[in-house]
Design a protein around this motif. Sequence first.
Motif, PDB file in Angstrom:
ATOM      1  N   VAL A 213     -14.420 -25.830  17.413  1.00 40.38           N
ATOM      2  CA  VAL A 213     -15.519 -25.892  16.409  1.00 40.38           C
ATOM      3  C   VAL A 213     -15.776 -27.082  15.540  1.00 40.38           C
ATOM      4  CG1 VAL A 213     -16.554 -24.607  14.472  1.00 40.38           C
ATOM      5  CG2 VAL A 213     -15.375 -23.358  16.092  1.00 40.38           C
ATOM      6  N   GLY A 215     -14.991 -30.071  16.890  1.00 40.26           N
ATOM      7  CA  GLY A 215     -15.216 -31.106  17.842  1.00 40.26           C
ATOM      8  C   GLY A 215     -13.933 -32.035  18.040  1.00 40.26           C
ATOM      9  N   SER A 255     -14.862 -37.351  14.674  1.00 38.72           N
ATOM     10  CA  SER A 255     -14.403 -36.055  14.139  1.00 38.72           C
ATOM     11  C   SER A 255     -13.095 -35.771  13.462  1.00 38.72           C
ATOM     12  CB  SER A 255     -14.675 -34.869  15.154  1.00 38.72           C
ATOM     13  OG  SER A 255     -15.913 -34.743  15.947  1.00 38.72           O
ATOM     14  N   ALA A 296     -17.975 -29.076  10.968  1.00 34.44           N
ATOM     15  CA  ALA A 296     -18.658 -28.336  11.779  1.00 34.44           C
ATOM     16  C   ALA A 296     -20.189 -28.703  12.027  1.00 34.44           C
ATOM     17  CB  ALA A 296     -18.453 -26.724  11.482  1.00 34.44           C
ATOM     18  N   LEU A 297     -20.792 -28.850  10.817  1.00 30.69           N
ATOM     19  CA  LEU A 297     -22.109 -29.228  10.798  1.00 30.69           C
ATOM     20  C   LEU A 297     -22.490 -30.429  11.630  1.00 30.69           C
ATOM     21  CD1 LEU A 297     -23.423 -27.678   7.597  1.00 30.69           C
ATOM     22  CD2 LEU A 297     -23.803 -26.825   9.624  1.00 30.69           C
ATOM     23  N   VAL A 299     -20.439 -32.275  13.607  1.00 36.68           N
ATOM     24  CA  VAL A 299     -20.325 -32.317  15.091  1.00 36.68           C
ATOM     25  C   VAL A 299     -21.672 -31.608  15.838  1.00 36.68           C
ATOM     26  CG1 VAL A 299     -19.154 -31.080  17.205  1.00 36.68           C
ATOM     27  CG2 VAL A 299     -17.902 -31.923  14.984  1.00 36.68           C
ATOM     28  N   ARG A 300     -22.200 -30.674  15.232  1.00 37.34           N
ATOM     29  CA  ARG A 300     -23.436 -30.282  15.895  1.00 37.34           C
ATOM     30  C   ARG A 300     -24.685 -31.291  15.705  1.00 37.34           C
ATOM     31  NH1 ARG A 300     -19.859 -26.883  15.343  1.00 37.34           N
ATOM     32  NH2 ARG A 300     -19.668 -24.944  16.417  1.00 37.34           N
ATOM     33  N   VAL A 301     -24.866 -31.756  14.597  1.00 37.34           N
ATOM     34  CA  VAL A 301     -25.778 -33.160  14.445  1.00 37.34           C
ATOM     35  C   VAL A 301     -25.664 -34.113  15.569  1.00 37.34           C
ATOM     36  CG1 VAL A 301     -26.747 -34.427  12.779  1.00 37.34           C
ATOM     37  CG2 VAL A 301     -26.271 -32.054  12.124  1.00 37.34           C
ATOM     38  N   ALA A 303     -23.960 -33.935  18.262  1.00 30.70           N
ATOM     39  CA  ALA A 303     -24.221 -33.692  19.707  1.00 30.70           C
ATOM     40  C   ALA A 303     -25.945 -33.538  19.972  1.00 30.70           C
ATOM     41  CB  ALA A 303     -23.906 -32.577  19.878  1.00 30.70           C
ATOM     42  N   TRP A 304     -26.770 -33.274  18.901  1.00 30.00           N
ATOM     43  CA  TRP A 304     -28.084 -33.210  18.942  1.00 30.00           C
ATOM     44  C   TRP A 304     -28.805 -34.593  18.828  1.00 30.00           C
ATOM     45  CZ3 TRP A 304     -32.147 -34.309  15.013  1.00 30.00           C
ATOM     46  CH2 TRP A 304     -33.335 -33.933  15.596  1.00 30.00           C
TER      47      TRP A 304
END
Length: 337
Positions: A213, A215, A255, A296-297, A299-301, A303-304
């Motif tokens: 989660v 990353g 990360s 966690a946020l 990592v998603r940003v 990736a986006w």
Amino acid sequence: MTILQEIKSVLWRSGRISLELYKIMVPIIIVVKILQELGLVVWLARPLAPVMQMVGLPGEMGLVWATALVSNIYGSMIVFVSLAGEHPLSVAQVTVLGVMILIAHGLPVELQIVRKSGPRMGFQALLRIGGALMLGWLLSRIYAWGGWLQETNVLLWQPQPESTDLLVWGLGQLQNLAMVFVIIVALSAIMRVFTAIGLTSLCVRLLAPLLRVLGIGSEAGTLTIVGMIMGLAYGGGMIMHEAHSGKVGSKDIFSSLSLMGLSHSVFEDTLLMVVIGGHVSGLLWARIIFTLVVIALLVRVVAWLGDDFFHRHLFKPVEVYSKPEPCCPGAIVPDRK
């Protein structure tokens, strides 16, 4: 591999990690000492006064955080004790100040260690200073809203002031540098033993869902745990070694070191803030929860935003060296692939 070869391998690897850390730490320690002797840290504290008021603290506490930012936690504790008599605080206020110190301290040294592994220093500085301010502000609002920890703070321990004698200071720094090597040797040996008996792989398997989660791959998982427990200098130093060996991917490094930046040395440093009156609800639990949510946020940003943005603004790959893991020193040859 025989026991003697294992010992030589551990000492060789620890020596390389320590040497890389010394190259970063020694010049910065000297520069920070010069800044302190010239009284320039006080000037850094002045712009922080409005920031302190934003998180519910007297403006004078800016000097405490400024000392932590450029020096270390111990230095900030000494400054805090010297101001505590004139500016009594509640337990909630000390907790807020302590959280900010724990997240953002020793930046000249720690950000250089991070930079040597690939993550760009500007973003990591923003992450730590911004994270400290955000969590400090959130905690100040939560404690005020609930009326929690509003009793007057009581110091449990008062550190002795640092000696002004340069020779004493220099000897103390040499002892600290020697201790860095000793701790890295101990950590390397322990990790070899844990790997041999399968404990390392077990820990990584148990934590795999959480690390995924966040990353962080299995290659960096154990080193991340080391950094969170022992400190960024040790975990970051080992990550730096692995980054130059090419064994850990760029996003795993990013990360892992971002997580370590927000939460490292979670036991020792937390206890230091407890003895000046901070509460574990903020110093430990809120900091860890905040770190996990932020990473966690993040990592998603990342990736986006895509790989191009990542490598242009967040990460600069380090040179990978092709070298053996010898029982005795050997030449280091840059891998040009």
